[in-house]
Motif scaffolding. Structure first.
Motif, PDB file in Angstrom:
ATOM      1  N   PRO A 681       0.818  -1.215   0.000  1.00 18.83           N
ATOM      2  CA  PRO A 681       0.000   0.000   0.000  1.00 18.83           C
ATOM      3  C   PRO A 681       0.853   1.267   0.000  1.00 18.83           C
ATOM      4  CG  PRO A 681      -0.180  -1.180   2.103  1.00 18.83           C
ATOM      5  CD  PRO A 681       0.568  -2.077   1.165  1.00 18.83           C
ATOM      6  N   ALA A 682       1.997   1.237   0.671  1.00 17.21           N
ATOM      7  CA  ALA A 682       2.837   2.435   0.729  1.00 17.21           C
ATOM      8  C   ALA A 682       3.394   2.766  -0.652  1.00 17.21           C
ATOM      9  CB  ALA A 682       3.970   2.230   1.736  1.00 17.21           C
ATOM     10  N   ALA A 683       3.793   1.727  -1.393  1.00 16.73           N
ATOM     11  CA  ALA A 683       4.338   1.956  -2.727  1.00 16.73           C
ATOM     12  C   ALA A 683       3.270   2.540  -3.644  1.00 16.73           C
ATOM     13  CB  ALA A 683       4.865   0.639  -3.306  1.00 16.73           C
ATOM     14  N   ALA A 684       2.062   1.980  -3.579  1.00 18.02           N
ATOM     15  CA  ALA A 684       0.985   2.490  -4.427  1.00 18.02           C
ATOM     16  C   ALA A 684       0.700   3.948  -4.098  1.00 18.02           C
ATOM     17  CB  ALA A 684      -0.275   1.639  -4.247  1.00 18.02           C
ATOM     18  N   GLY A 707      -7.558  14.015  -6.100  1.00 20.24           N
ATOM     19  CA  GLY A 707      -6.842  12.904  -5.500  1.00 20.24           C
ATOM     20  C   GLY A 707      -5.353  13.149  -5.517  1.00 20.24           C
ATOM     21  N   PRO A 708      -4.550  12.132  -5.245  1.00 26.35           N
ATOM     22  CA  PRO A 708      -4.963  10.733  -5.150  1.00 26.35           C
ATOM     23  C   PRO A 708      -5.764  10.426  -3.879  1.00 26.35           C
ATOM     24  CG  PRO A 708      -2.653  10.955  -4.589  1.00 26.35           C
ATOM     25  CD  PRO A 708      -3.117  12.309  -5.041  1.00 26.35           C
ATOM     26  N   ALA A 709      -6.646   9.457  -4.027  1.00 25.19           N
ATOM     27  CA  ALA A 709      -7.428   8.977  -2.890  1.00 25.19           C
ATOM     28  C   ALA A 709      -7.534   7.465  -3.038  1.00 25.19           C
ATOM     29  CB  ALA A 709      -8.815   9.593  -2.924  1.00 25.19           C
ATOM     30  N   ARG A 710      -7.829   6.812  -1.931  1.00 26.70           N
ATOM     31  CA  ARG A 710      -8.079   5.378  -2.065  1.00 26.70           C
ATOM     32  C   ARG A 710      -9.249   5.187  -3.007  1.00 26.70           C
ATOM     33  NH1 ARG A 710      -5.448   2.016   1.604  1.00 26.70           N
ATOM     34  NH2 ARG A 710      -6.904   0.329   1.176  1.00 26.70           N
ATOM     35  N   ALA A 711      -9.139   4.261  -3.950  1.00 27.12           N
ATOM     36  CA  ALA A 711     -10.218   4.034  -4.911  1.00 27.12           C
ATOM     37  C   ALA A 711     -11.444   3.523  -4.163  1.00 27.12           C
ATOM     38  CB  ALA A 711      -9.775   3.021  -5.956  1.00 27.12           C
ATOM     39  N   PRO A 712     -12.649   3.754  -4.722  1.00 23.41           N
ATOM     40  CA  PRO A 712     -13.860   3.221  -4.069  1.00 23.41           C
ATOM     41  C   PRO A 712     -13.742   1.720  -3.809  1.00 23.41           C
ATOM     42  CG  PRO A 712     -14.466   4.700  -5.842  1.00 23.41           C
ATOM     43  CD  PRO A 712     -12.974   4.547  -5.892  1.00 23.41           C
ATOM     44  N   LEU A 713     -13.121   1.009  -4.724  1.00 18.20           N
ATOM     45  CA  LEU A 713     -12.809  -0.390  -4.475  1.00 18.20           C
ATOM     46  C   LEU A 713     -11.331  -0.403  -4.061  1.00 18.20           C
ATOM     47  CD1 LEU A 713     -14.076  -3.188  -4.634  1.00 18.20           C
ATOM     48  CD2 LEU A 713     -13.242  -3.355  -6.962  1.00 18.20           C
ATOM     49  N   LYS A 717      -8.170  -8.067  -5.653  1.00 27.22           N
ATOM     50  CA  LYS A 717      -7.237  -9.155  -5.946  1.00 27.22           C
ATOM     51  C   LYS A 717      -5.907  -8.941  -5.223  1.00 27.22           C
ATOM     52  CE  LYS A 717      -9.486  -9.886 -10.341  1.00 27.22           C
ATOM     53  NZ  LYS A 717      -9.438  -9.743 -11.780  1.00 27.22           N
ATOM     54  N   GLN A 718      -5.991  -8.604  -3.960  1.00 27.95           N
ATOM     55  CA  GLN A 718      -4.845  -8.426  -3.085  1.00 27.95           C
ATOM     56  C   GLN A 718      -4.004  -7.198  -3.381  1.00 27.95           C
ATOM     57  OE1 GLN A 718      -2.601 -12.050  -2.734  1.00 27.95           O
ATOM     58  NE2 GLN A 718      -4.340 -13.109  -1.821  1.00 27.95           N
ATOM     59  N   GLU A 719      -4.466  -6.352  -4.293  1.00 29.23           N
ATOM     60  CA  GLU A 719      -3.694  -5.151  -4.566  1.00 29.23           C
ATOM     61  C   GLU A 719      -4.406  -3.919  -4.018  1.00 29.23           C
ATOM     62  OE1 GLU A 719      -1.055  -5.880  -8.483  1.00 29.23           O
ATOM     63  OE2 GLU A 719      -3.185  -5.628  -8.863  1.00 29.23           O
TER      64      GLU A 719
END
Ligand code: ADP
Ligand code: ZN
Length: 763
Positions: A681-684, A707-713, A717-719
């Motif tokens: 998550p930190a890299a993303a 954003g950037p913001a966490r996507a609604p989803l 798939k673990q990403e």
């Protein structure tokens, strides 16, 4: 070696490997880097027509997509690899001694055969012989993997049969009208095969090889009539026929209410194109859902139709591609990828139900088949017709601006008019303790249909049995280990499933958080509606149509065929039932929960709801029987519902455009959506921050960066997924995104980044 033409396949060195690529044009100035030579040219002439090459190039640029992926879409379906190259000797005066030349003296050979005979790859030797003009290498157009069948005909030569077998063969052939496939002739008695051969030797039979184009899965229908156009249809056709006959790019928006006879307009315009000796592409959102339309087209256009559907085998797909490429199939029907069908001399493209989200490809390259169709029409100098009862806001806005020419069919065919719509306020029903799934009015209406032997459609745009499994002790819900979503319950609540990644387990018996054993199913989907209808109407034959079926081959077709044949009384389904065409015995459409989708955090949620409700209401009462629509809602005053009930498209458009203008959403502004994903998550987050900063620096007021913001989803798939949304001028945004990503990741690959230009959804 001659300079290869654009679109020809070549073998090129790529690091230590040799790869096959497609020529896109002469290299630009390499800027100090070394250019390598092409090792071999596989095609003397390009495999696809030039407009398709231009289309691929346009897509790569417009959608910021890898060019290779875009070119692959327009090349033959077996990819750029499959080579059926054949080598042929051009001169006979070459002295013996060269192994390749000597092998070819007996006639042309496949390059693969040559390589087997000579041992090793003959490519470089062939290349030299080609430069010298001794040998030509061509695609073998005659036998490109088509199956061939032997056909026997009676020649009429005088003859007295000898023996029973010969008499039998002659009799069978006469019974078949003097001409039949050999395999058919001897199918039930293989021992007759010898007699067939003998008769052929005697000249009594002629045997020819014919190409057998596998035409799969399309049942030829009874030849439907060709109705005289109504006055409205005739009005549309005057404009279309003229445009088709004249040729030249011209985009039309055909806005016709449900049941107004758009199909007949498409078919007649297609006939005009065929008369002008030009080809036609008809795009549908999903082939399996409109079997009647496909059958009508097959009946109408006969052998010249190619139907491209998703269940074609690789061999069938290959045959269809080449039949189209060679002009044997002049009318192509298919879902979004059919927009790339290699129809030579294209004269008309039709996009039916142009508002459908199914036209958007959600994987790279993230193209929209409607927009690609318009661009292809431009490149082919052909008219394009976008048809819908509920046009997308984009298309309607284009019509208002004069970019598209608007044609309308304001009335239903026949005496019935649009169906009556009744809205049930579910809040009141629930307060009085009634069943929220089948409210009393809906239940009574279903019973009445059953008594009259009419059919009903029940829409609930949510599949599964229950929407979640809730722990009554700690309040947590069972969720997917790979994605940030709750699991949906299927199979009567016994199976838990993630709708995003496909994760599946038997429904847990205890809460994963507190080990509590008091679990409760909450919410409901189509499976539960089937259960409720069966309980309320035990005699009714109930069936279900949703995505859960789509994975089983032929299942969707079977459900629809049963319903069409009257073997089903009530069909429960998701939006998939809203699209099915024209079932004459349906007189009731019930919408179990009209609010599904309204609450979604997506700027198109109102538009989608309006379209879905208008479309599904249009399924009621389409022939000689009057229709009724019952809509259950918690939110009956919402404008999308109110205006769908009133079938008031213009009012909805005005109201929704206000929202889009205020918020800067399409068509008021363009969007580009970036999703950056990583298991870490930190890299993303860090990547997203860096890209967003770069995008802001370059904005200069031409676009905004959210954003950037966490996507609604947020996790899929673990990403982990972060989203950057850009609103504003498309060209400036595209340039800025390209620059930012090249700077961060380099020229060719942007790993972990999904770029969506003109997204349909930003969830
Ligand atoms: P749409 O696609 O606009 O919803 P359809 O093309 O399915 O409408 O047409 C609705 C019905 O009207 C179909 O059953 C069709 O066969 C019939 N129909 C279309 N045009 C005519 C016509 N000119 N005369 C009689 N019936 C027609
Ligand atoms: Zn999941």
């Amino acid at each position: 070696m001659a300079v290869p033409e654009r679109g020809a396949r070549v073998v090129a060195p790529f690091g230590p490997r040799r790869v096959i690529g497609v020529v896109t044009g002469p290299a630009k100035d390499p800027e100090g880097r070394e250019l390598k030579d092409v090792l071999d040219v596989l095609d003397e002439s390009p495999l696809v027509p030039t407009p398709l090459l231009d289309l691929a190039a346009w897509m790569a640029d417009h959608y910021l997509a890898p060019p290779g992926e875009c070119y692959r879409l327009v090349m033959p379906p077996d990819g750029v690899r499959a080579s059926r190259a054949v080598a042929r000797l051009l001169r006979s005066d070459v002295p013996a001694g060269n192994a390749v030349v000597d092998a070819l003296r007996g006639g042309p050979l496949r390059v693969s055969t040559l390589s087997r005979r000579l041992g090793g790859d003959p490519a470089s030797r062939l290349a030299r012989l080609r430069r010298e003009g001794v040998v030509a290498v061509e695609q073998d157009l005659a036998s490109r993997g088509f199956r061939h069948v032997q056909v026997a005909t009676l020649t009429g030569a005088p003859f007295v049969p000898r023996g029973k077998a010969q008499t039998e063969v002659i009799d069978r052939l006469r019974a078949a009208g003097g001409r039949a496939q050999v395999a058919e002739l001897v199918r039930d008695r293989p021992s007759l095969r010898g007699a067939v051969d003998r008769l052929a030797e005697l000249g009594v039979l002629g045997i020819e090889e014919e190409r057998d184009a596998r035409m799969p899965g399309v049942m030829a229908g009874e030849v439907a009539g060709r109705p005289e156009p109504t006055a409205d249809q005739a009005g549309c056709l005057r404009a279309l026929d003229e445009a088709v006959a004249r040729g030249g790019y011209e985009p039309f928006l055909l806005h016709g209410v449900t049941g107004s006879g758009k199909t007949e307009v498409y078919f007649r315009a297609a006939e005009t194109a065929l008369v002008a000796d030009r080809g036609v592409i008809l795009l549908l959102p999903e082939i399996a859902l409109t079997p009647l339309l496909v059958r009508a087209a097959v009946a109408r256009f006969g052998a010249t139709v190619a139907v491209l559907h998703s269940e074609l085998s690789a061999g069938e797909r290959h045959d269809q591609w080449w039949r189209i490429r060679e002009g044997e199939s002049r009318v192509v029907i298919g879902a979004r990828s059919a927009v790339f069908a290699p129809v030579p001399d294209l004269g008309l493209i039709v996009v039916d139900e142009e508002h459908e989200a199914a036209y958007k490809q959600e994987d790279s390259p993230r193209y929209h088949a409607r927009d690609v169709a318009v661009m292809r029409a431009k490149l082919e100098s052909a008219p394009v017709v976008l048809g819908s009862a509920t046009p997308s806001l984009e298309s309607h806005a284009n019509a208002l601006k004069g970019k598209y020419r608007r044609l309308t069919l304001p009335q239903r065919i026949g005496p019935r008019g649009l169906p009556r719509v009744e809205v049930i306020d579910r809040r009141e029903v629930m307060r009085s303790g009634g069943d929220p799934i089948l409210t009393p009015p809906l239940r009574e209406a279903l019973e009445a249909r059953l008594a009259r032997k009419e059919q009903s459609l029940l829409l609930l745009n949510r599949r599964g049995y229950a929407t979640s499994l809730l722990c009554r002790e700690c309040g947590q819900q069972a969720s997917c280990p790979n994605c940030s979503v709750f699991l949906t319950l299927h199979r009567g609540g016994r199976q838990a499933m993630c709708h995003y990644c496909g994760y599946q387990v038997p429904a847990p018996a205890a809460c994963a958080f507190c080990r509590g054993e008091y679990l409760r199913l909450t919410g409901y989907g189509t499976e539960k509606v089937v259960e409720a209808v069966s309980a309320a109407l035990p005699k009714a034959r109930v069936d279900r149509l949703d995505r859960d079926l789509a994975s089983r081959r032929g299942a969707v077709e079977k459900v629809l065929a049963d319903f069409e044949a009257g073997r089903t009384d009530v069909l429960v389904g998701t939006q998939m039932i809203a699209k099915s065409h024209d079932f004459p015995r349906v007189t009731l459409v019930g919408v179990v929960d009209a609010d599904v989708g309204l609450g979604l955090p997506d700027f198109r949620s109102a538009e989608r709801t309006f379209q879905l409700l208008t479309q599904v209401a249009g399924r009621a009462g389409r022939a000689d029987l009057a229709g009724e629509v019952i809509l259950q809602s918690h939110w009956p005053d919402h404008y999308a519902l109110r205006l769908a009930c009133a079938q008031d498209y213009e009012a909805f458009f005005e109201r929704e455009m206000e929202f889009r203008r205020t918020m800067g959403y399409p068509p008021a502004a363009a969007l580009v959506n970036l999703v950056l994903r990583s298991r870490d998550p930190a890299a993303a987050a860090a990547n997203a921050d860096q890209v967003a900063r770069r995008l802001r620096e370059g904005a200069a007021g031409r676009y905004r960066v959210l954003g950037p913001a966490r996507a609604p989803l947020a996790r899929l798939k673990q990403e982990h997924r972060f989203q950057i949304l850009l609103k504003g001028d498309r060209t400036s945004m595209r340039e800025a995104v390209r620059r930012a990503l090249v700077e961060r990741y380099g020229e060719t690959r942007w790993p972990g980044v999904a770029v969506d230009v003109d997204p349909v959804s930003v969830m």
